[in-house]
Each structure stands twice: as structure tokens, then as C-alpha cells.
Motif scaffolding. Sequence first.
Motif, mmCIF file in Angstrom:
data_model
loop_
_atom_site.group_PDB
_atom_site.id
_atom_site.type_symbol
_atom_site.label_atom_id
_atom_site.label_comp_id
_atom_site.label_asym_id
_atom_site.label_seq_id
_atom_site.Cartn_x
_atom_site.Cartn_y
_atom_site.Cartn_z
ATOM 1 N N UNK A 134 67.614 43.292 75.984
ATOM 2 C CA UNK A 134 67.097 44.354 74.991
ATOM 3 C C UNK A 134 68.186 45.170 75.390
ATOM 4 N N UNK A 135 68.828 46.512 74.662
ATOM 5 C CA UNK A 135 69.563 47.440 74.562
ATOM 6 C C UNK A 135 68.845 48.791 73.453
ATOM 7 N N UNK A 176 83.792 50.812 66.069
ATOM 8 C CA UNK A 176 83.863 49.480 64.529
ATOM 9 C C UNK A 176 83.723 50.167 62.984
ATOM 10 N N UNK A 187 74.426 43.508 72.098
ATOM 11 C CA UNK A 187 74.625 44.600 71.196
ATOM 12 C C UNK A 187 73.177 45.246 71.227
ATOM 13 N N UNK A 188 74.121 46.574 71.586
ATOM 14 C CA UNK A 188 72.809 47.184 70.729
ATOM 15 C C UNK A 188 73.235 48.191 69.485
ATOM 16 N N UNK A 189 72.234 48.712 68.819
ATOM 17 C CA UNK A 189 72.345 48.227 67.065
ATOM 18 C C UNK A 189 73.245 49.508 66.682
ATOM 19 N N UNK A 202 79.876 47.457 77.923
ATOM 20 C CA UNK A 202 81.317 48.135 77.021
ATOM 21 C C UNK A 202 80.552 48.242 76.397
ATOM 22 N N UNK A 235 81.122 54.671 63.824
ATOM 23 C CA UNK A 235 79.141 53.473 64.588
ATOM 24 C C UNK A 235 80.166 53.245 65.523
ATOM 25 N N UNK A 285 82.489 50.398 71.716
ATOM 26 C CA UNK A 285 83.521 50.203 70.623
ATOM 27 C C UNK A 285 82.785 50.635 70.414
ATOM 28 N N UNK A 322 85.223 45.532 59.307
ATOM 29 C CA UNK A 322 86.339 45.417 61.262
ATOM 30 C C UNK A 322 85.562 45.326 61.378
ATOM 31 N N UNK A 323 86.598 44.290 62.565
ATOM 32 C CA UNK A 323 85.649 43.902 64.113
ATOM 33 C C UNK A 323 85.932 45.532 64.980
ATOM 34 N N UNK A 324 84.761 45.305 66.165
ATOM 35 C CA UNK A 324 84.748 46.234 66.859
ATOM 36 C C UNK A 324 85.640 46.658 68.376
ATOM 37 N N UNK A 354 77.530 38.980 75.440
ATOM 38 C CA UNK A 354 77.805 39.975 75.041
ATOM 39 C C UNK A 354 75.852 40.958 74.373
ATOM 40 N N UNK A 393 78.824 51.348 69.696
ATOM 41 C CA UNK A 393 78.323 50.221 69.916
ATOM 42 C C UNK A 393 78.554 50.235 71.671
#
Lengths: 114, 115
Positions: free
Chosen positions: A3-4, A37, A104-106, A33, A86, A35, A41-43, A102, A88
Motif C-alpha cells: 500500500x502507498x 492527472x 498507486x497512492x490515492x 514515480x 491531482x 504523476x 485524462x491519463x496520468x 505500479x 499521484x
Amino acid sequence: TQLLEQSPQFLSIQEGENLTVYCNSSSVFSSLQWYRQEPGEGPVLLVTVVTGGEVKKLKRLTFQFGDARKDSSLHITAAQPGDTGLYLCAGASRFSGGYNKLIFGAGTRLAVHP
Amino acid sequence: EPEVTQTPSHQVTQMGQEVILRCVPISNHLYFYWYRQILGQKVEFLVSFYNNEISEKSEIFDDQFSVERPDGSNFTLKIRSTKLEDSAMYFCASSAGTGGLDTQYFGPGTRLTVL
């Protein structure tokens, strides 16, 4: 299960202020990584950090990977309205086959007001 | 700059119908991935694909899901019989697979709406 935990979840600041976003885990990641967002759209990749203790700078953004490769931070200096979005973090778990998954965090939703 | 592309940008389907989401990864990349993001939730890993086979899949990726690289450029995700809970943004990603700095680049996503 890896978890992140990302914090804070929301951040609302005035233009010119500094801020830090944190990403923490009890697991070790081979890389991390960051990102950004936009809605619908995509990260979009900002940076990848690989080595424990690594610091990378991208203009007013400074990214750090913890010595133990379990945590990371994103620091923004003199935030501008264009930084609104946002953010990430995503930790990569490396398998023997050479591929990554990957985690991901929230996300941290940042609003910078003029 | 090379980028991952996805089509369609938005897909609306009836529950029980099959859908195919398409992706064109970055041309010299070797590893391909699908992720999904339910509205307001985290981005979740679905599956990774390398050398024409699945490397790993998550619990979400059940028998209703399949992936394929039908030619040298496309990478597809098929959902055989869609459920309401499959409604989400689906992101394709690719990476070069070149050692430790194996960054994943994401496409713009396909918004799947199951009615």
C-alpha cells in the motif's frame, strides 16, 4: 499487500506558498514515480526516482526518495495556479521477469488560488 | 515525443455486451499494462503483458477479461460480458523494460460506461 499512503488528500493554498506532499509505505519499492492527472485524462509522468536518498528537481518541484526506498516526497516552491491538479505517487514492484506493477497512492488534490 | 494512444476515448455499452478497448503503446517498448480507475478511486493494476503472454494479473482480472497483441502495434483489452461495476476509466501503459529506470507511460484512457 503493498500500500502507498499519500497525504494530504486535499490541499488548498495561496499563490506563492510552499507545500509538501508525502507518500509512505511499509514496503520497499524498486522505484517510485510521480504523476500529475487532469480530470478525465491519463496520468502524466513528472519524475521517476530509483536510488534511496535520491533528489530530483523539475523547475519548482523537488522530489525525494527515502533512504530505505519506502517513502517519497514532492515539494513545490512558490506554488502557482498552474500547479493546480491531482498529484499521484506510484511505487514499482519489480519482478524477476523484469516488469513492474505500479501501486498507486490515492492522490493529493492541489488547488492554488491567485 | 512518442506517446501511448487509446481508442475509443469513450465507450458506452449495455450490460452483458462485449467491449474491446484498444491501445497503441510506444513503438520500442516491450512491456504493456492495463490499469483502471473507478470514479473517485485509486488507479488499480489489472494486468501486465510481455513477450506475448500475461506476466501478472490482479484479482480484478478474472475470466471475463483478456488481453491480446494482435499485431506489432496494437494491444487490446477485451471484456466479454460487461457488468455495471466495470464502468471506469481504463488506462493502457507501456515501458521500455530497460533495467531499474523502467518508467511506465500512460495513455489518455478510455471511459467505459456500462448501462
